[in-house]
Design a protein around this motif. Structure first.
Motif, PDB file in Angstrom:
ATOM      1  N   GLU A  93      31.661  31.218  58.604  1.00 21.84           N
ATOM      2  CA  GLU A  93      31.278  31.540  57.227  1.00 21.84           C
ATOM      3  C   GLU A  93      32.323  31.136  56.193  1.00 21.84           C
ATOM      4  N   LEU A  94      32.868  29.937  56.327  1.00 17.11           N
ATOM      5  CA  LEU A  94      33.871  29.471  55.364  1.00 17.11           C
ATOM      6  C   LEU A  94      33.264  29.236  53.978  1.00 17.11           C
ATOM      7  N   GLU A  95      32.072  28.672  53.923  1.00 15.10           N
ATOM      8  CA  GLU A  95      31.434  28.458  52.612  1.00 15.10           C
ATOM      9  C   GLU A  95      31.121  29.792  51.949  1.00 15.10           C
ATOM     10  N   GLU A  96      30.633  30.733  52.727  1.00 17.12           N
ATOM     11  CA  GLU A  96      30.339  32.063  52.181  1.00 17.12           C
ATOM     12  C   GLU A  96      31.629  32.722  51.694  1.00 17.12           C
ATOM     13  N   MET A  97      32.724  32.486  52.423  1.00 16.93           N
ATOM     14  CA  MET A  97      34.014  33.035  52.010  1.00 16.93           C
ATOM     15  C   MET A  97      34.420  32.468  50.650  1.00 16.93           C
ATOM     16  N   ARG A  98      34.196  31.178  50.449  1.00 18.76           N
ATOM     17  CA  ARG A  98      34.556  30.559  49.161  1.00 18.76           C
ATOM     18  C   ARG A  98      33.750  31.166  48.020  1.00 18.76           C
ATOM     19  N   VAL A  99      32.473  31.403  48.270  1.00 23.08           N
ATOM     20  CA  VAL A  99      31.627  32.025  47.237  1.00 23.08           C
ATOM     21  C   VAL A  99      32.115  33.444  46.952  1.00 23.08           C
ATOM     22  N   ALA A 100      32.396  34.212  48.006  1.00 20.59           N
ATOM     23  CA  ALA A 100      32.895  35.582  47.814  1.00 20.59           C
ATOM     24  C   ALA A 100      34.207  35.567  47.035  1.00 20.59           C
ATOM     25  N   HIS A 101      35.038  34.569  47.292  1.00 16.90           N
ATOM     26  CA  HIS A 101      36.314  34.447  46.578  1.00 16.90           C
ATOM     27  C   HIS A 101      36.081  34.180  45.092  1.00 16.90           C
ATOM     28  N   VAL A 102      35.195  33.241  44.785  1.00 11.51           N
ATOM     29  CA  VAL A 102      34.917  32.925  43.377  1.00 11.51           C
ATOM     30  C   VAL A 102      34.362  34.149  42.654  1.00 11.51           C
ATOM     31  N   VAL A 103      33.425  34.840  43.286  1.00 12.53           N
ATOM     32  CA  VAL A 103      32.834  36.025  42.648  1.00 12.53           C
ATOM     33  C   VAL A 103      33.889  37.112  42.463  1.00 12.53           C
ATOM     34  N   THR A 104      34.708  37.342  43.483  1.00 14.91           N
ATOM     35  CA  THR A 104      35.729  38.388  43.400  1.00 14.91           C
ATOM     36  C   THR A 104      36.781  38.058  42.354  1.00 14.91           C
ATOM     37  N   ILE A 105      37.390  36.912  42.482  1.00 17.16           N
ATOM     38  CA  ILE A 105      38.461  36.529  41.556  1.00 17.16           C
ATOM     39  C   ILE A 105      37.916  36.350  40.145  1.00 17.16           C
ATOM     40  N   GLY A 106      36.739  35.726  40.044  1.00 19.86           N
ATOM     41  CA  GLY A 106      36.134  35.526  38.727  1.00 19.86           C
ATOM     42  C   GLY A 106      35.814  36.835  38.030  1.00 19.86           C
ATOM     43  N   SER A 107      35.230  37.765  38.767  1.00 25.50           N
ATOM     44  CA  SER A 107      34.886  39.069  38.184  1.00 25.50           C
ATOM     45  C   SER A 107      36.139  39.823  37.752  1.00 25.50           C
ATOM     46  N   GLU A 108      37.162  39.770  38.605  1.00 22.71           N
ATOM     47  CA  GLU A 108      38.400  40.476  38.270  1.00 22.71           C
ATOM     48  C   GLU A 108      39.121  39.817  37.095  1.00 22.71           C
ATOM     49  N   ALA A 109      39.101  38.497  37.036  1.00 16.86           N
ATOM     50  CA  ALA A 109      39.721  37.799  35.897  1.00 16.86           C
ATOM     51  C   ALA A 109      38.978  38.123  34.607  1.00 16.86           C
ATOM     52  N   LEU A 110      37.663  38.091  34.672  1.00 11.42           N
ATOM     53  CA  LEU A 110      36.860  38.384  33.479  1.00 11.42           C
ATOM     54  C   LEU A 110      37.093  39.810  32.999  1.00 11.42           C
ATOM     55  N   SER A 111      37.184  40.755  33.921  1.00  9.28           N
ATOM     56  CA  SER A 111      37.393  42.147  33.499  1.00  9.28           C
ATOM     57  C   SER A 111      38.748  42.316  32.811  1.00  9.28           C
ATOM     58  N   HIS A 112      39.696  41.477  33.192  1.00  8.99           N
ATOM     59  CA  HIS A 112      41.027  41.557  32.581  1.00  8.99           C
ATOM     60  C   HIS A 112      41.040  40.950  31.172  1.00  8.99           C
ATOM     61  N   VAL A 113      40.377  39.820  30.988  1.00  5.93           N
ATOM     62  CA  VAL A 113      40.436  39.148  29.687  1.00  5.93           C
ATOM     63  C   VAL A 113      39.228  39.449  28.803  1.00  5.93           C
ATOM     64  N   TYR A 114      38.255  40.191  29.324  1.00  2.00           N
ATOM     65  CA  TYR A 114      37.020  40.412  28.581  1.00  2.00           C
ATOM     66  C   TYR A 114      37.225  40.995  27.189  1.00  2.00           C
ATOM     67  N   PRO A 115      38.121  41.970  27.009  1.00  2.00           N
ATOM     68  CA  PRO A 115      38.301  42.469  25.638  1.00  2.00           C
ATOM     69  C   PRO A 115      38.658  41.354  24.655  1.00  2.00           C
ATOM     70  N   SER A 116      39.567  40.470  25.040  1.00  2.00           N
ATOM     71  CA  SER A 116      39.922  39.344  24.164  1.00  2.00           C
ATOM     72  C   SER A 116      38.783  38.352  24.067  1.00  2.00           C
ATOM     73  N   PHE A 117      38.137  38.107  25.188  1.00  2.00           N
ATOM     74  CA  PHE A 117      37.060  37.124  25.271  1.00  2.00           C
ATOM     75  C   PHE A 117      35.867  37.555  24.440  1.00  2.00           C
ATOM     76  N   ASN A 118      35.618  38.844  24.381  1.00  2.00           N
ATOM     77  CA  ASN A 118      34.431  39.367  23.724  1.00  2.00           C
ATOM     78  C   ASN A 118      34.673  39.789  22.278  1.00  2.00           C
ATOM     79  N   GLN A 119      35.916  39.758  21.816  1.00  2.00           N
ATOM     80  CA  GLN A 119      36.210  40.215  20.457  1.00  2.00           C
ATOM     81  C   GLN A 119      36.556  39.051  19.536  1.00  2.00           C
ATOM     82  N   GLY A 120      35.857  37.957  19.691  1.00  2.00           N
ATOM     83  CA  GLY A 120      36.030  36.841  18.782  1.00  2.00           C
ATOM     84  C   GLY A 120      37.270  35.996  19.029  1.00  2.00           C
ATOM     85  N   ARG A 121      37.946  36.177  20.159  1.00  2.00           N
ATOM     86  CA  ARG A 121      39.163  35.400  20.422  1.00  2.00           C
ATOM     87  C   ARG A 121      38.904  34.289  21.433  1.00  2.00           C
TER      88      ARG A 121
END
Length: 189
Positions: free
Chosen positions: A63-91
């Motif tokens: 399941e290497l391909e599935e692992m890559r997808v899980a990685h993108v979803v995990t890291i992407g979601s966590e990155a977005l949650s960190h920058v979302y206030p700036s990302f969503n407030q016109g910055r």
């Protein structure tokens, strides 16, 4: 009792390396942009075997391909949650275009996607735990390609080349996703 570490400073103790069992999943090991990468790494494994008697065993990591997808979803979601206030407030315009494109992709992930990625993450951890019952170290190339040339306009505006990023990060996904220690050893270039 303190841990017992081998003393590798003298040649008298190099035979301790012969007890190490390396695990190699050949299909993954050879999943590189250039055969030169896997051939160079294979040469290093052969040198370790000849010089120190280190054994390399074939393993399977499903399941290497599935692992890559899980990685993108995990890291992407966590990155977005960190920058979302700036990302969503016109910055958004303060961020480079490649970051904005990636954040827009990450916004498409739902909580259900994140939960599914965590379930898959646990399953991947199980596969690695099973592999570590057979071997001491799992070996892969550090990266799936040599460093690409950076286009001049990327220095100014950024770049979103997911295919190149995928090759560059191909072998760091597993340690990053499931929390394995990792070390990169230069073997060429």
């Amino acid at each position: 009792m303190p841990p017992c570490y081998p003393k590798l400073g003298t040649t008298d103790n190099l035979n301790v390396l012969g007890s190490i069992k390396l695990g190699k999943y050949t299909n993954w090991f050879n999943d590189v942009y250039s055969d030169e990468i896997s051939e160079t790494c294979e040469s290093m494994l052969s040198l370790l075997t000849r010089s120190f008697g280190i054994e390399t065993r074939e393993i399977v990591l499903p399941e290497l391909e599935e692992m890559r997808v899980a990685h993108v979803v995990t890291i992407g979601s966590e990155a977005l949650s960190h920058v979302y206030p700036s990302f969503n407030q016109g910055r958004r315009k303060e961020m480079s275009s490649d970051v904005r494109v990636n954040m827009a992709l990450f916004e498409s992930f739902s909580a259900a996607h994140y939960v599914a990625a965590q379930c898959l993450r646990r399953r991947i951890m199980h596969y690695y735990m099973e592999a570590f019952k057979l071997v001491d170290i799992i070996v892969t190339p550090t990266t799936g390609m040599t460093a690409p040339k950076i286009p001049p306009n990327s220095l100014k505006i950024g770049e979103s080349d997911l295919q190149t990023s995928g090759y560059l990060m191909r072998f760091v996904v597993a340690p990053n996703l499931i929390g394995l220690p990792a070390i990169s050893v230069p073997v060429s270039f």
